[in-house]
Structure formats: C-alpha cells, structure tokens
Design a protein around this motif. Structure first.
Motif, PDB file in Angstrom:
ATOM      1  N   ARG A  93       0.857  -1.178   0.000  1.00 40.51           N
ATOM      2  CA  ARG A  93       0.000   0.000   0.000  1.00 40.51           C
ATOM      3  C   ARG A  93       0.900   1.236   0.000  1.00 40.51           C
ATOM      4  O   ARG A  93       2.072   1.161   0.397  1.00 40.51           O
ATOM      5  CB  ARG A  93      -0.947   0.011   1.192  1.00 40.51           C
ATOM      6  CG  ARG A  93      -0.279   0.076   2.551  1.00 40.51           C
ATOM      7  CD  ARG A  93      -1.293  -0.116   3.681  1.00 40.51           C
ATOM      8  NE  ARG A  93      -0.700   0.138   4.992  1.00 40.51           N
ATOM      9  CZ  ARG A  93      -0.032  -0.766   5.680  1.00 40.51           C
ATOM     10  NH1 ARG A  93       0.150  -1.984   5.179  1.00 40.51           N
ATOM     11  NH2 ARG A  93       0.461  -0.468   6.877  1.00 40.51           N
ATOM     12  N   PRO A  94       0.398   2.368  -0.444  1.00 39.27           N
ATOM     13  CA  PRO A  94       1.242   3.570  -0.519  1.00 39.27           C
ATOM     14  C   PRO A  94       1.867   3.916   0.823  1.00 39.27           C
ATOM     15  O   PRO A  94       1.226   3.816   1.875  1.00 39.27           O
ATOM     16  CB  PRO A  94       0.263   4.653  -0.996  1.00 39.27           C
ATOM     17  CG  PRO A  94      -0.773   3.903  -1.765  1.00 39.27           C
ATOM     18  CD  PRO A  94      -0.942   2.603  -1.036  1.00 39.27           C
ATOM     19  N   GLY A  95       3.142   4.306   0.781  1.00 41.18           N
ATOM     20  CA  GLY A  95       3.843   4.717   1.981  1.00 41.18           C
ATOM     21  C   GLY A  95       4.553   3.597   2.705  1.00 41.18           C
ATOM     22  O   GLY A  95       5.119   3.828   3.781  1.00 41.18           O
ATOM     23  N   THR A  96       4.562   2.404   2.130  1.00 37.87           N
ATOM     24  CA  THR A  96       5.228   1.283   2.777  1.00 37.87           C
ATOM     25  C   THR A  96       6.674   1.157   2.287  1.00 37.87           C
ATOM     26  O   THR A  96       7.098   1.867   1.368  1.00 37.87           O
ATOM     27  CB  THR A  96       4.460  -0.028   2.535  1.00 37.87           C
ATOM     28  OG1 THR A  96       4.235  -0.200   1.129  1.00 37.87           O
ATOM     29  CG2 THR A  96       3.124   0.008   3.254  1.00 37.87           C
ATOM     30  N   HIS A  97       7.411   0.218   2.904  1.00 33.79           N
ATOM     31  CA  HIS A  97       8.845   0.098   2.641  1.00 33.79           C
ATOM     32  C   HIS A  97       9.212  -1.379   2.492  1.00 33.79           C
ATOM     33  O   HIS A  97       8.756  -2.215   3.277  1.00 33.79           O
ATOM     34  CB  HIS A  97       9.649   0.728   3.782  1.00 33.79           C
ATOM     35  CG  HIS A  97       9.355   2.182   3.968  1.00 33.79           C
ATOM     36  ND1 HIS A  97      10.095   3.179   3.367  1.00 33.79           N
ATOM     37  CD2 HIS A  97       8.368   2.815   4.669  1.00 33.79           C
ATOM     38  CE1 HIS A  97       9.589   4.359   3.697  1.00 33.79           C
ATOM     39  NE2 HIS A  97       8.533   4.171   4.481  1.00 33.79           N
ATOM     40  N   ILE A  98      10.050  -1.660   1.486  1.00 33.63           N
ATOM     41  CA  ILE A  98      10.448  -3.033   1.196  1.00 33.63           C
ATOM     42  C   ILE A  98      11.965  -3.160   1.313  1.00 33.63           C
ATOM     43  O   ILE A  98      12.702  -2.626   0.476  1.00 33.63           O
ATOM     44  CB  ILE A  98      10.027  -3.467  -0.225  1.00 33.63           C
ATOM     45  CG1 ILE A  98       8.558  -3.168  -0.502  1.00 33.63           C
ATOM     46  CG2 ILE A  98      10.355  -4.946  -0.439  1.00 33.63           C
ATOM     47  CD1 ILE A  98       7.595  -4.047   0.237  1.00 33.63           C
ATOM     48  N   PRO A  99      12.491  -3.848   2.317  1.00 36.32           N
ATOM     49  CA  PRO A  99      13.926  -4.139   2.354  1.00 36.32           C
ATOM     50  C   PRO A  99      14.238  -5.375   1.511  1.00 36.32           C
ATOM     51  O   PRO A  99      13.409  -6.287   1.385  1.00 36.32           O
ATOM     52  CB  PRO A  99      14.194  -4.402   3.839  1.00 36.32           C
ATOM     53  CG  PRO A  99      12.885  -4.689   4.464  1.00 36.32           C
ATOM     54  CD  PRO A  99      11.792  -4.280   3.537  1.00 36.32           C
ATOM     55  N   GLY A 100      15.431  -5.389   0.913  1.00 33.44           N
ATOM     56  CA  GLY A 100      15.816  -6.546   0.107  1.00 33.44           C
ATOM     57  C   GLY A 100      17.306  -6.576  -0.152  1.00 33.44           C
ATOM     58  O   GLY A 100      18.019  -5.590   0.070  1.00 33.44           O
ATOM     59  N   ASN A 101      17.785  -7.730  -0.639  1.00 33.76           N
ATOM     60  CA  ASN A 101      19.219  -7.876  -0.925  1.00 33.76           C
ATOM     61  C   ASN A 101      19.510  -7.452  -2.372  1.00 33.76           C
ATOM     62  O   ASN A 101      19.760  -8.250  -3.251  1.00 33.76           O
ATOM     63  CB  ASN A 101      19.721  -9.294  -0.637  1.00 33.76           C
ATOM     64  CG  ASN A 101      18.982 -10.378  -1.417  1.00 33.76           C
ATOM     65  OD1 ASN A 101      17.894 -10.152  -1.961  1.00 33.76           O
ATOM     66  ND2 ASN A 101      19.567 -11.573  -1.474  1.00 33.76           N
ATOM     67  N   MET A 102      19.469  -6.165  -2.577  1.00 29.40           N
ATOM     68  CA  MET A 102      19.710  -5.455  -3.829  1.00 29.40           C
ATOM     69  C   MET A 102      18.474  -5.523  -4.730  1.00 29.40           C
ATOM     70  O   MET A 102      17.790  -6.538  -4.795  1.00 29.40           O
ATOM     71  CB  MET A 102      20.964  -5.946  -4.552  1.00 29.40           C
ATOM     72  CG  MET A 102      21.496  -4.948  -5.594  1.00 29.40           C
ATOM     73  SD  MET A 102      23.121  -5.398  -6.288  1.00 29.40           S
ATOM     74  CE  MET A 102      24.233  -4.856  -4.984  1.00 29.40           C
ATOM     75  N   TYR A 103      18.240  -4.428  -5.417  1.00 29.07           N
ATOM     76  CA  TYR A 103      17.063  -4.326  -6.272  1.00 29.07           C
ATOM     77  C   TYR A 103      17.248  -5.141  -7.547  1.00 29.07           C
ATOM     78  O   TYR A 103      18.357  -5.446  -7.988  1.00 29.07           O
ATOM     79  CB  TYR A 103      16.820  -2.860  -6.649  1.00 29.07           C
ATOM     80  CG  TYR A 103      17.726  -2.358  -7.760  1.00 29.07           C
ATOM     81  CD1 TYR A 103      17.275  -2.325  -9.075  1.00 29.07           C
ATOM     82  CD2 TYR A 103      19.038  -1.955  -7.503  1.00 29.07           C
ATOM     83  CE1 TYR A 103      18.110  -1.883 -10.104  1.00 29.07           C
ATOM     84  CE2 TYR A 103      19.869  -1.521  -8.509  1.00 29.07           C
ATOM     85  CZ  TYR A 103      19.399  -1.484  -9.819  1.00 29.07           C
ATOM     86  OH  TYR A 103      20.228  -1.069 -10.833  1.00 29.07           O
ATOM     87  N   PHE A 104      16.124  -5.510  -8.169  1.00 20.72           N
ATOM     88  CA  PHE A 104      16.100  -5.924  -9.562  1.00 20.72           C
ATOM     89  C   PHE A 104      15.132  -4.992 -10.266  1.00 20.72           C
ATOM     90  O   PHE A 104      14.099  -4.633  -9.701  1.00 20.72           O
ATOM     91  CB  PHE A 104      15.672  -7.382  -9.721  1.00 20.72           C
ATOM     92  CG  PHE A 104      15.743  -7.833 -11.147  1.00 20.72           C
ATOM     93  CD1 PHE A 104      16.971  -7.999 -11.768  1.00 20.72           C
ATOM     94  CD2 PHE A 104      14.587  -8.033 -11.885  1.00 20.72           C
ATOM     95  CE1 PHE A 104      17.049  -8.379 -13.104  1.00 20.72           C
ATOM     96  CE2 PHE A 104      14.660  -8.412 -13.218  1.00 20.72           C
ATOM     97  CZ  PHE A 104      15.896  -8.587 -13.830  1.00 20.72           C
ATOM     98  N   PRO A 105      15.437  -4.544 -11.498  1.00 20.23           N
ATOM     99  CA  PRO A 105      14.633  -3.477 -12.114  1.00 20.23           C
ATOM    100  C   PRO A 105      13.137  -3.732 -12.139  1.00 20.23           C
ATOM    101  O   PRO A 105      12.348  -2.875 -11.725  1.00 20.23           O
ATOM    102  CB  PRO A 105      15.224  -3.381 -13.517  1.00 20.23           C
ATOM    103  CG  PRO A 105      16.655  -3.779 -13.363  1.00 20.23           C
ATOM    104  CD  PRO A 105      16.640  -4.866 -12.321  1.00 20.23           C
ATOM    105  N   SER A 106      12.691  -4.908 -12.620  1.00 16.23           N
ATOM    106  CA  SER A 106      11.242  -5.117 -12.723  1.00 16.23           C
ATOM    107  C   SER A 106      10.612  -5.281 -11.349  1.00 16.23           C
ATOM    108  O   SER A 106       9.487  -4.809 -11.117  1.00 16.23           O
ATOM    109  CB  SER A 106      10.938  -6.336 -13.599  1.00 16.23           C
ATOM    110  OG  SER A 106      11.404  -7.531 -13.006  1.00 16.23           O
TER     111      SER A 106
END
Length: 464
Positions: free
Chosen positions: A113-126
């Motif tokens: 939902r808008p305003g949330t945050h996703i941590p991850g081990n480096m982005y992938f473009p898509s």
C-alpha cells in the motif's frame, strides 16, 4: 588451461548463425539507437543479453509438449506442473503466471500500500518497478561487499542483518509488508545467499511479524554455490538444498524461464491460504484462469520436466564450469570482472574498463555497444541506465556497480563460442583508449528504460 568439462548433452538440432561484417554491425547498432536490446536477433552472432527464456530444451521437454492438455479450466497439465513445484520447492499453493514479472505484479498488488517500505538484498529493475508503482520504497540491505567488484566473499548475496534491523526500527513493522530476497542476486552479478543467512533473515523478520518472499528464478544455481561453499552442505543434493532455501520463507515468485529451462512461464508459491486466494483472484484479472495463468498446457508440461532436470548435478556443474571458463579467460588477460564469478553471467566492470567515460555517459551501455560492433556479441548494461530515475526527485540513480552483463543461456553455446566472446572482450579491452566518449539519451521511456531507450554518441556519430 582452465578446466572445462564436456557438456553433459548431445546436440540434435542446430540453428544457423548469420555472419556479418563490422561495417554491417556498426550500421545495425546505430539503427538500434546504440541499444543492443533493439537489435534484430538475426544480426547477433552470440546472444548473451539474457539467460531468461533462451535455454535449449531437452528431448524430454520437447516430448512433454505433446502431452499438453489445453483445456481452459482444470487442465491435467496444471496438476503435473503443480506437483513438480510442490515437490521441488515445497510451497503448498501454486499459482501459475506467464513469467516472473507477472508474479511480481500480483504479489505487489496483494501486499503493498502507498507509503510502505520493502527491504531486500539489492534491487532488480522489474521487481522494484512493481513495488514503486504500488507505492512502496525499496531499501537495499545487502552486505557492503556486494558493491565491491573485487571482494571475494563467497556469499555476496547475503543480507546485512544490522541494516535490516535499522530499516525495521526506522519505519516499524506495520509499514513493511514483506522482505524481498533473491537467490541469486542478479544485480550483484549472480551472487548467492547462504542458507544460514537466509534463515537468520526469516527469523528476524518473522519475529516482527513480517513475511519473507524469495525470487527463486535462479535458486538452483544458488543451491550449487551452497553445496560448494557453505560448511555442512557439501554432501547434500541440489534438490535437498533447494528445499532448504525455500523452507523458511513465506512464499516465492518464479520465472521458469531461468533455472527451469523453459522458454516462457512462471509461478507464485505461497503458504498462506488466504493470501493465495487473493492472488488467484488477481491472476484471473491480469494473467488468466488460476489453472493456467497465461500459459498453455504445453508450457506447464515443459516446465515440470525442466524443474526435474534443473537439479541434475552434471547439468549444473557444467553450466557453472562454462561461466568459470569464460570469466577465467577474461581475468587472465586483465579484463576487469566482478568476483566471484556468478551463477548465470560473467560481468565486466565497466567503470574499471572505461574509466575515461563518466557515469553520466553510461560506461556499461557504451561498452555493450562496442562489444557488439567488434564481434556481434550482445550483452546488457547493468548500471545507471537499468537503475532508472528516483521517482521522487527525478534524478538518475547511479548504483555502485556499473557493469556489462554477459548472461549465458543454458545448453546453447559451446566452448568455441565462449572463446569468441573472450577474444572479443580482450580485444576491446586492449583498444579501450580509442573509446573516448560515451552515450546520452535520445529517447527515454518512463519504466525499465534499458529495454526501449535509444541513445546517441555524446560527440560525433560513433563511440570510437
């Protein structure tokens, strides 16, 4: 000589490669706006743009195509496909999609939902594009060594747990719909995550009520590195390690065009039945019925066969050895590559290869064009072009890594092809001082711009 085992397959069918001249290729790349993605495939001699959907299927997969049940609803082929995913990956709820980004879209729409945050081990473009389009902000929590091309860490795809804790502390668990992990990490050069680190990430996230979802497109390759590098796993089969990688996670998105040796297809795997029902409802809108998800019965049969083949150790050992051979030849001749060599690609460090080209002139895109002109080899830029623009500021993002990715399709090319690639990269590297200026945008699309952008040389009509 670098070890190179014989390929564990025989060739039954061939596809001709068209020979072209340098002059022809110079005109072709100019017509394509200096973007190898926009070249016609018939004008490419060795295509290393991606390993996605470009594998050669086996005789067993081709045979499986004939068993495809094309019923619109409840096709027998779906249940064959479902059983393969459950058996090898361990997720109870299996929802087919046409390819990986279809799954990314569905998962993002379900959870973000808008305003949330996703941590991850480096982005992938898509992946990041779907997250941002649905209102989230991505936070990179990968270990620092992943951003150092020369760091020899065996698991550069690992999460820095302190970084993850900091994101949770700053934004709160309620604003983190899930943790997004990849095995292997594409944008770090195909680097793996260890079973121990992935398990620790899941334990930390679950302690805060945050689910963890895994991109499993190359998880079998990741399992190979676990077997070779992680203490305690050397005697386990790839199939056992694959299940162990998936076991602590809450679900996965899969592009079957990678490890599963198929030309199209994918799936979402989930453990939560409520989330699974929500996802099936969205699949009906965006992909197709929940028992085909945009694929034919033939596709699902081929994927099921490919899943079983993907965990064969002779197959995976030969695949990794082919990459190590190519990377070893480049490394021996001083071509700067990302270390360790990854699971699906060899990556040339463009900032080290072309230090005279500033980041704002896209060194990796320039190098990709130069290699195509030299020998008809198509790779893909991973750096400032792929990273896109910040959705808030509109400024170009320049990630720490800027490289030319040479993604090798499975069971397609031989050692002789790898030698052609190596010879070309070595030749271009020796003549690198001739490349005196880079590229700028002539046309820039809003999303995933590396696919459709067009460029022009900053000066003159050529890059060298």
């Amino acid at each position: 000589m670098i070890a190179y085992p014989p390929e564990p397959w025989r060739i039954k069918m061939v596809e001709p490669i068209k020979a072209t001249t340098r002059e022809y290729r110079e005109q072709a790349i100019r017509d394509a706006g200096w973007n190898p993605c926009l070249l016609r495939s018939e004008d490419v001699a060795i295509d290393l743009f991606t390993d996605s959907g470009t594998s050669a299927m086996s005789d067993r997969q081709w045979s499986a195509l004939l068993r495809g049940d094309e019923a619109y609803a409840g096709a027998r082929s779906f249940y064959v496909f479902e059983a393969a995913v459950r058996g090898f990956y361990g997720y109870e709820h299996v929802i087919p999609v046409h390819q990986g980004r279809g799954g990314e879209n569905i998962l993002s729409r379900c959870l973000i939902r808008p305003g949330t945050h996703i941590p991850g081990n480096m982005y992938f473009p898509s992946t990041r594009a779907h997250q941002e389009l649905n209102g989230a902000t991505f936070h990179d929590v990968i270990v620092d060594e992943a951003e150092d091309p020369q760091a020899a860490l065996p698991f550069k795809g690992n999460v820095d747990l302190d970084k993850l804790r900091a994101v949770i502390a700053e934004f709160g668990a309620d604003l983190i719909p899930y943790v997004s992990l990849a095995a292997t990490v594409n944008m770090a050069g195909g680097q793996p995550i260890s079973v121990a680190n992935l398990t620790e990430v899941c334990e930390l996230a679950h302690a805060h009520g945050i689910p963890v979802f895994l991109d499993t497109a190359r998880a079998v390759e990741n399992a190979w590195f676990v077997k070779q590098r992680e203490p305690g796993w050397g005697d386990r089969s790839l199939a056992e390690i694959l299940l162990a990688l998936c076991a602590p996670t809450d679900g996965a998105v899969m592009s079957a065009k990678k490890d599963s040796l198929a030309n199209i297809g994918g799936w979402i795997g989930l453990r939560d039945p409520v989330l699974a029902e929500q996802a099936r409802g969205l699949v009906l809108l965006y992909e197709g019925l929940h028992t085909y998800g945009g694929m034919t019965g033939r596709d699902m049969e081929a994927i099921a066969a490919g899943i079983a083949e993907s965990v064969d150790e002779a197959h995976m050992g030969a695949r990794i050895a082919q990459l190590e051979y190519l990377g070893g030849r480049l490394d021996a001749e001083g071509v700067p590559i990302i270390h360790p060599i990854g699971g699906h690609c060899v990556c040339v460090d463009a900032t080290a290869a072309l230090p005279q080209i500033p980041r704002t002139r896209f060194a990796a895109q320039t190098l990709a064009a130069a290699v195509y002109v030299d020998a008809g080899i198509r790779g893909v830029e991973r750096g400032g072009v792929s990273a896109g623009r910040d959705p808030v500021t509109g400024e170009n993002r320049f990630p720490p890594l800027e490289f030319l990715r040479l993604a090798v399709p499975r069971r397609v090319y031989t050692r002789a092809h790898m030698d052609v690639v190596a010879d070309s990269l070595i030749r271009v590297h020796r003549e690198r001082d001739r490349i005196t200026h880079g590229l700028e945008f002539a046309y820039e699309p809003d999303h995933l711009r590396f696919f459709q952008a067009r460029f022009r040389p900053v000066s003159g009509s050529s890059i060298w």
